[in-house]
Design a protein around this motif. Structure first.
Motif, short mmCIF file in Angstrom:
data_model
loop_
_atom_site.label_atom_id
_atom_site.label_comp_id
_atom_site.label_asym_id
_atom_site.label_seq_id
_atom_site.Cartn_x
_atom_site.Cartn_y
_atom_site.Cartn_z
N ILE A 80 -29.45 130.10 -84.78
CA ILE A 80 -28.98 129.22 -85.86
C ILE A 80 -28.01 128.17 -85.29
O ILE A 80 -28.10 126.98 -85.60
N LEU A 81 -27.11 128.62 -84.40
CA LEU A 81 -26.14 127.69 -83.81
C LEU A 81 -26.85 126.67 -82.91
O LEU A 81 -26.49 125.49 -82.88
N ASP A 82 -27.86 127.14 -82.20
CA ASP A 82 -28.63 126.24 -81.33
C ASP A 82 -29.36 125.19 -82.16
O ASP A 82 -29.34 123.99 -81.84
N LEU A 83 -29.96 125.63 -83.26
CA LEU A 83 -30.67 124.70 -84.15
C LEU A 83 -29.68 123.65 -84.70
O LEU A 83 -29.99 122.46 -84.76
N THR A 84 -28.48 124.12 -85.06
CA THR A 84 -27.46 123.22 -85.62
C THR A 84 -27.08 122.14 -84.61
O THR A 84 -27.01 120.95 -84.93
N ARG A 85 -26.82 122.56 -83.36
CA ARG A 85 -26.47 121.61 -82.29
C ARG A 85 -27.58 120.58 -82.08
O ARG A 85 -27.32 119.37 -81.99
N LYS A 86 -28.80 121.09 -81.99
CA LYS A 86 -29.92 120.17 -81.72
C LYS A 86 -30.10 119.18 -82.86
O LYS A 86 -30.35 118.00 -82.63
#
Lengths: 422, 161
Positions: A80-86
């Protein structure tokens, strides 16, 4: 000359491009700022934007904060955090705060809430922004999608209920106690679609972090949002964070029509404690003295700002947390952790036995470290004690001010913090 | 659009953590839906059938802005919620997701398991026995969106591309 108007009406009229608006009217407003976080933000709106083939109307007016699933404790939260950053990168949102703290605190720390703003946030505690004399309302992900695509939202103009706090707060009593007291005494149905405006000498004397607590818990009061007229205290904060006051600031007219006024006898207010499972189950601390606790939690947007840490330190200085209690401390932002380190507060708290946790929504939202087992009892400086929110549905959460949470941590049971102030 | 179903009755302050427990927030929504309302009614998700109606007291949906609170009801087949009052964010979320919700001042007088026919445009909920409960109707323009399945399908259907 236009008829007198409340602060909220003036802000909404300006955002709607009208000379004036009246309570009850439905208007479409231009949004000056839209805040989303890792839980209700990119992971929810990205698929919807793709489904519609739409793009963000103005990345300069969008703020993204990762605060719910931080730091990642499993692969799901890491994704979820990775998706948010991207998403923040792809969408060219410059104002992306990754693990800097809780959104409602990080925004004002960066001077992003300006007096007179019309703002929305994808979180129910977005009403916190009202402390700066802005109208900021919480919305869900689909409503947010509409904002992200069009820059507009339809809203009903709320009537104003004024909460006038007389005199000044007695020692060991805080803004949190005012709000818990109101949760118990105000019928939340009566606040539906209303704005809670906080005023009076006790509010004027409050620093910004205490004003934030008032506006923050307007959500628990059942209000659409909360607001406080901007003044020199507001301006000092904005100057200090290097933001300046901006040009949108407005003041309500003293003779504007409001729905009602509630007077709070602030000088005679005792510390308050909310029993499980609703903030409305609030009584004076003296009614609950002796209730054993297994965990004390100082955290969340409501109760872990710098001033909240100072309150806890006033009780914990030179004392120790009881043997059978764990005191968990999750400062609301990394900036607050740094400031509390510089001014010595953190040393007082950790010497007393506090366990330092990462900044984020954490256990308050049942997502981070510090959740509860069956039968456990926690006293927390957070805003909600719904059944099952902090872990097991068979656990109890009691709500109180940081003073009272700290006092319980020392005593091992709910205790009156007024007897422990250093 | 009318909704026919049997009722499941709840009290005041059915909050978003009861509807969509925070512990399941990061997992798939279908998993979270299995835990909808379990803290107050462990058998709810087993009993709920498509088209069923939830009745409740004041402040239904109070708490978080999470839309999963409405999604979990929809995934359990709930066709409509009648409550004495709603928290405003939940109210908007439900309509945006295609779940009709109406303020019904006498919702608490409807016995659990009652067969009910709800007409959101007329603002009525009629018991099998004939008693009519009057609700705040959903305006026609909003019902167009609700009947389409919510804002996103509605925009897909109506948007001139």
């Amino acid at each position: 000359m236009t008829a007198p108007a409340t602060l909220t009406e003036k802000i909404m009229a300006r955002a709607a491009g009208k000379d004036r608006v009246s309570a009850g009217e439905i208007v479409t407003v231009d949004v000056d700022l839209a805040m989303i976080h890792d839980s209700g933000g990119p992971r929810r709106v990205k698929p919807m934007l793709e489904q519609l083939g739409a793009t963000v109307w103005d990345p300069e007016k969008v703020v993204v904060v990762s605060d719910h699933f931080v730091p990642a404790v499993d692969v799901e939260s890491a994704q979820i955090l990775d998706l948010t950053r991207k998403w923040a990168r792809e969408t060219q949102v410059r104002r992306f705060f990754d693990m800097k703290g809780i959104c409602h605190v990080v925004l004002p720390e960066n001077g992003l809430i300006q007096p007179g703003m019309m703002a929305v946030g994808g979180d129910s505690h977005s009403c916190t922004g009202g402390a700066w004399g802005a109208v900021m309302v919480g919305i869900g992900a689909t409503d947010m999608l509409g904002v992200l695509v069009t820059g507009e939202i339809w809203l009903r103009v709320p009537s104003t209920v004024r909460y006038s706090c007389t005199g000044s707060l007695p020692p060991g009593v805080s803004a949190k106690d005012i709000m818990l007291h109101l949760c118990a005494t105000v019928d939340p149905v009566s606040m539906n679609y209303r704005v809670a405006e906080y005023a009076g000498p006790a509010v004027e004397a409050m620093e910004m972090s205490e004003r934030m607590t008032l506006c923050n818990m307007s959500a628990e009061l059942g209000a659409k949002t909360g607001i406080i007229a901007p003044d020199s205290t507001t301006h000092e904060w904005l100057e200090r964070v290097g933001a300046g006051v901006g040009e949108r600031e407005l003041q309500g007219d003293p003779d504007a029509e409001i729905e009602s006024e509630v007077v709070i006898d602030t000088p005679n207010l005792a510390p308050q404690v909310a029993a499980p499972h609703s903030p409305a189950n609030t009584h004076d601390v003296t009614d609950s003295i002796g209730t054993r606790v297994s965990q004390a939690y100082i955290g969340a947007c409501t109760g872990a700002k710098l001033n909240d840490l100072h309150m806890a330190a006033r009780v914990l200085k030179g004392r120790k947390v009881a043997d059978d209690v764990r005191l968990l401390l999750a400062p609301a932002s990394t900036k607050i952790t740094a400031e509390a380190t510089r001014d010595g507060t953190l040393e007082i708290l950790t010497e007393a036995g506090a366990i330092l946790l990462p900044s984020g929504c954490g256990a308050c939202a049942g997502m981070g470290a510090g959740i509860l087992a069956d039968g456990e009892v926690c006293i927390a400086s957070t805003s909600r004690n719904f059944q099952g929110r902090m872990g097991s549905a068979n656990a109890e959460v009691w709500l109180a001010s940081p003073y009272t949470v700290a006092a319980a941590a020392v005593a091992g049971e709910i205790a009156d913090p007024r007897d422990m102030l250093t | 659009m009318k909704i026919d179903g049997k009722t499941h009755a709840f009290g005041d302050k059915i909050d978003t953590d009861l509807l969509s427990p925070g512990a399941y927030m990061k997992g798939p929504i279908n998993e979270m839906a299995k835990h909808c309302l379990e803290a107050v009614d462990p058998d709810f998700t087993n009993r709920a059938e498509p088209g069923d109606i939830v009745t409740a007291g004041f402040e239904f949906g109070t708490g978080s802005s999470r839309e999963q609170a409405a999604s979990c009801l929809i995934l359990n087949g709930i066709g409509c919620v009648l409550a004495r009052s709603f928290a405003r964010i939940f109210y908007r979320n439900a309509l945006n997701l295609g779940l009709p919700v109406m303020v019904c001042p006498t919702a608490h007088e409807i016995a659990p398991g009652t067969r009910l026919t709800v007409d959101p445009l007329a603002g009525t909920a009629t018991e099998e026995g004939g008693r009519v409960h009057y609700c705040e109707p959903i305006p026609e323009r909003l019902m167009d969106m609700v009947a389409a399945g919510g804002l996103i399908p509605y925009l897909e259907k109506t948007r001139i591309t």
